[in-house]
Design an enzyme around this catalytic site. Structure first.
Site: not given
Length: 270
Positions: A36, A38, A216
């Site tokens: 991922d 961001d 996240d």
């Protein structure tokens, strides 16, 4: 996957999360890295365009991409165009738009799209929510609308109430709401990051490899859930997510671990 113990990157204080996935030293000849962006590779910023790519990150990703024979992919809610702007001039295989777009390799210019464009009238209704405050920014991805409110966090409840009202007015509309970190994204049903990763893992150079996925956010949980099906492992960033094998404290620790993968390879070759 080779589970020999590796030296951990030191934590900065008592109670900190592990800075590296303890005990995981992958055999890079058998590994696929799925990352991922961001909140995982990059620190979150006030707006999506304000993110900063730290020095050497792009070159680290390029070196890992080459070492993995191309089996490194970015898995993001961002569009492929946006991903390319962030890491320009480099490009990487990627699953973009929460599974709506895919690029299997940097040599392959074809982009597979799995999402129809959102109905324009419906899109306008969700965009109108941004008029509640100058701090609410909308992002039109074509197949979805994202409402970013990091600059106006006090409007979170108001935004979700407005989205719920639109959905209640259109109960048959095949749409889903994806809550994220200071973002609410509305997209057509039927595709997720997990559906994108499943397809990615069915193609070379990813097929047959053991994936490591690092994410996240809530939108990454669908990918955490499918990693065992590919004999893979997953790690969350900043929190202990359900179903993960470990966690990183912050994006800087993810970047440090990626660098250590290359350093460990170099040391082993000596």
């Amino acid at each position: 996957m080779d589970h020999r113990v590796i030296e951990k990157i030191p934590a900065t204080g008592a109670g900190d999360m592990l800075s590296a996935p303890a005990g995981i030293v992958p055999d890079l000849d058998q590994t696929a890295l799925l990352l991922d962006i961001d909140g995982t590779l990059l620190e979150l910023a006030p707006t999506p365009r304000d993110v900063v790519v730290p020095p050497n990150l792009a070159s680290t990703l390029q070196a890992l991409h080459d070492r993995l024979d191309g089996a490194l992919a970015l898995v993001s809610g961002r569009s492929l165009t946006d991903i390319d702007v962030i890491f320009a001039p480099l490009q990487f295989p990627a699953v973009g738009g929460h599974g709506a777009e895919m690029r299997l390799s940097i040599e392959n210019e074809a982009v597979a799209s799995h999402a129809p464009p959102m109905d324009n009238d419906l899109k306008k209704r969700f965009i109108a929510i941004s008029h509640l405050s100058p701090g609410i920014l909308y992002e039109d991805k074509g197949y979805s609308i994202a409402l970013h409110y990091r600059l106006a966090p006090q409007f979170e409840r108001t935004i979700y109430e407005a989205v719920s009202a639109i959905r209640a007015d259109l109960p048959q509309a095949p749409i889903e709401v994806l809550p994220g970190k200071f973002v609410c994204e509305i997209k057509p049903a039927g595709f997720t990051k997990a559906t994108g990763v499943r397809e990615l893992m069915s193609h070379a150079p990813f097929s047959g490899r053991n994936p490591i996925f690092i994410g996240d956010d809530v939108t990454d949980e669908s990918v955490f859930a499918i990693m065992p099906a590919f004999r893979g492992v997953s790690f969350s960033v900043g929190r202990r997510a359900h179903g993960v094998d470990g966690q990183f404290r912050a994006p800087k620790d993810v970047r440090a671990w990626l660098t250590h993968l290359l350093d460990d390879e170099a040391m082993a070759a000596q």
